[in-house]
Structures are given as C-alpha cells and as structure tokens.
Design an enzyme around this catalytic site. Structure first.
Site, short mmCIF file in Angstrom:
data_model
loop_
_atom_site.label_atom_id
_atom_site.label_comp_id
_atom_site.label_asym_id
_atom_site.label_seq_id
_atom_site.Cartn_x
_atom_site.Cartn_y
_atom_site.Cartn_z
N PHE A 12 1.05 -1.38 0.14
CA PHE A 12 0.10 -0.27 -0.07
C PHE A 12 0.79 1.11 0.02
O PHE A 12 0.78 1.90 -0.96
CB PHE A 12 -0.96 -0.11 1.13
CG PHE A 12 -1.58 1.19 1.45
CD1 PHE A 12 -2.50 1.93 0.40
CD2 PHE A 12 -1.69 1.85 2.93
CE1 PHE A 12 -3.03 2.99 0.68
CE2 PHE A 12 -2.53 2.95 3.09
CZ PHE A 12 -3.22 3.49 1.92
N ASP A 32 10.46 -7.78 -2.68
CA ASP A 32 9.23 -7.90 -2.16
C ASP A 32 8.64 -9.44 -2.41
O ASP A 32 8.83 -9.92 -3.33
CB ASP A 32 8.13 -6.90 -2.83
CG ASP A 32 6.90 -6.87 -1.99
OD1 ASP A 32 6.16 -7.78 -1.52
OD2 ASP A 32 6.42 -5.73 -1.74
N GLY A 37 1.24 -7.77 -2.62
CA GLY A 37 1.59 -6.79 -3.66
C GLY A 37 0.92 -6.92 -4.87
O GLY A 37 0.05 -7.90 -4.93
N TYR A 144 3.76 -6.76 16.97
CA TYR A 144 4.23 -5.65 15.81
C TYR A 144 4.68 -4.23 16.51
O TYR A 144 5.73 -4.01 15.92
CB TYR A 144 2.74 -5.44 15.05
CG TYR A 144 2.95 -4.16 14.03
CD1 TYR A 144 3.21 -4.56 12.84
CD2 TYR A 144 2.64 -2.79 14.70
CE1 TYR A 144 2.99 -3.58 11.98
CE2 TYR A 144 2.68 -1.85 13.82
CZ TYR A 144 3.01 -2.08 12.28
OH TYR A 144 3.03 -1.17 11.39
#
Length: 310
Positions: A12, A32, A37, A144
């Site tokens: 994003f 990536d 994606g 996270y």
C-alpha cells in the site's frame, strides 16, 4: 539520481512511494515477496527500465544482502500487520524483527548512507497526554509494536557500528487510495461507508470519543522520500508522521455522512469501550524533514469515498 533499495514496495505505502522516486529520477530495486503486492503495478514499473524487481523475502538475509549491492539508500517498509502479529506472534517476530535485522545489517555491510524505516505510532501504546511526542514514554502492546520499537534500536546499533544514518518514521493512522478494505485502520471507515451507501446510519460503540490521527498515504509517501535527503546532522531519530489532529469516531462518521451525501445521523450503541486517543506532535517532522501534511481529513475521506470501491 540515486539507486534506492525498497522492501515491501509493492504494498500500500510502497505503491505511492515508488512513483515519487521515479518522478525524481531515482533507480529502484524493489524487494518484495508479493504476499500483498500488486503484480500488474510492479510490471508497469519494471517496464520503465528504472525498476528492478526481486521476488524474495526479508527473512532470507543472503537474498537481502545480494540484492542490495550497489544501492545508495534503503527504505524498509516490509512488515506483518498489527492484527496478524497477534494471531501469529512467531511469524511477526520472524518477519518484523529478523527481517529488520537482515535489512539493517546488509545496509551497514554495504556502506549505505541512509536507511529510512517505517516505524509506527503504536510504539507509544495508550498515551496519557496529547499530542504524542517522540521523546515521550513508549509502551508497545503487541508483537508488531514491539518489533517497530526494536527496529529503531537496531538502526541505532548499526549506525554506531558503521556510521550510516537513519530515520524511523512513526506513522499514525494511514489511509487512502489502494488500501485493502480489511486493513486495521480502515475497517471502521469501510464499515461506515457500506452502511451509508445502503442508506443506513453508521453505528458507533460507546460515545464515539475514541480517536485516531488520520494521515493520507500521499503525505506518508512524501515523508518517506523527503527522509532520504534529510540533513545527516539531524538524522538518527524517530519522527512522528501524522496531522496533529485527533479525529474522534463520531467526527469520522459525520465526515463520511457528508462525503457520501446521505441524510442520516449516527446511532450510538451504549456499551463500555476502551477510549484511546491519538494525535501526533509533528514539530520534529517540520524541523528535520521540512514536512507537514497537505491533505486534511475531510478532503481525503471525500476523495476516498468517491474514487475507491469500498
């Protein structure tokens, strides 16, 4: 012109950063694993001749090290999301912490002059006062959040060892075109908009006093690119990237009602909710990057409602 290594660039935020890099003449090495994606978009970038795509994972240090050779700067965006990190802490530590270390260690080995890291305002936990300042208390509550704070400390370690410079951007509540409907910060937006498009009022738990600092992805991308060129003497710091405005859930509902253009009032579901608030002190962003937001919440939400399929 420089050669920029970017992890998670097909996601994003990266999908807004890469066009800005190309516009200013940079070459890009896009690293990536394409879990989230957009392959069609990546193919368009590769077709420009300015983007090299490496389909790999940051958990593999050898792959990271090899792909980074010859680059001048690094942008590290790749991560497992906050809600997924709670469902699978092991994967979160593996990708978010091991992956961070692989990227930062390779940057040190290759003599990369600047590393830009996508940190998070979630490192603060639930703040006692607003606005939230970078030198204020931190209390990360999930794997996270813990990983994002660890990333800043790892960057400081490698900077001391190798002499490179870094900037950790503590993103607040990012929203905008291209974001997945299931994204952590946009779930409430999508829920409200779906009801409004059906002619139904948004339903708010509690009084709607819980708030977020919504910052448009275009401004987020600008902060990333501007961080590449920030004065080295002012670097090696964490920087808040937000608007400085805490938008309550009740205010968000009314903003979306106006954007969709329906004649309803929010409904409130009387129950106990944890009231947390978010608002960034962006003084350091102005001083170090010369950055400030350009898209206010009302404009950004209206654009989102009228251009995105929510």
């Amino acid at each position: 012109m420089s050669k920029v290594f970017i992890t998670g660039g097909a996601g994003f935020i990266g999908s807004h950063v890469i066009p800005m890099l190309l516009e200013r003449g940079d070459e890009v090495v896009l690293f990536d694993n394409m879990f989230r994606g957009d392959r069609d978009k990546v193919a368009e970038w590769v077709a420009t001749g300015k983007v090299t795509f490496i389909d790999q994972d940051v958990r593999y240090g050898g792959a990271v090290h090899a792909a980074m050779k010859g680059c001048d700067s690094v942008i590290h965006l790749a991560a497992v999301s906050i809600n997924k990190s709670q469902a699978d802490p092991f994967e979160s530590v593996d990708i978010n912490i091991v992956g961070e270390n692989n990227v930062f260690a390779a940057a040190a080995d290759h003599g990369i002059k600047r590393v830009v890291f996508a940190s998070s305002a979630s490192v603060y936990g639930d703040p006692e006062t607003l606005p939230m300042k970078e030198d204020g208390p931190v209390s990360p509550l999930t794997p996270y959040c813990i990983a994002k704070l660890a990333g800043e400390h790892l960057l400081d370690y490698y900077a001391r060892r190798s002499g490179n410079t870094w900037i950790g951007l503590r993103f607040f509540n990012v929203y905008g075109p291209g974001q997945k409907p299931t994204a952590y910060y946009t779930s409430v937006i999508n829920h409200f908009v779906k009801r409004l498009r059906a002619g139904e009022p948004p339903v708010i738990d509690g009084s709607g006093e819980q708030s977020m600092d919504f910052v448009h992805v275009h401004d987020i991308a600008r902060s990333v690119v501007m961080s590449l060129d920030a004065d080295p003497a002012k670097a090696n710091v964490a920087i808040n990237i937000g608007t400085g405005i805490d938008t309550t859930v009740a205010e968000l509902a009314r903003t979306l009602i106006a954007a969709v253009g329906v004649n309803v009032e929010p409904q409130f579901n009387p129950r106990e909710v944890l009231v947390s608030r978010r608002a960034a002190d962006i003084t350091r962003a102005r001083e170090v990057l010369g950055w400030e937001p350009t898209i206010d919440v009302q404009t950004g939400m209206k654009e989102l409602v009228h251009t995105e399929i929510v």
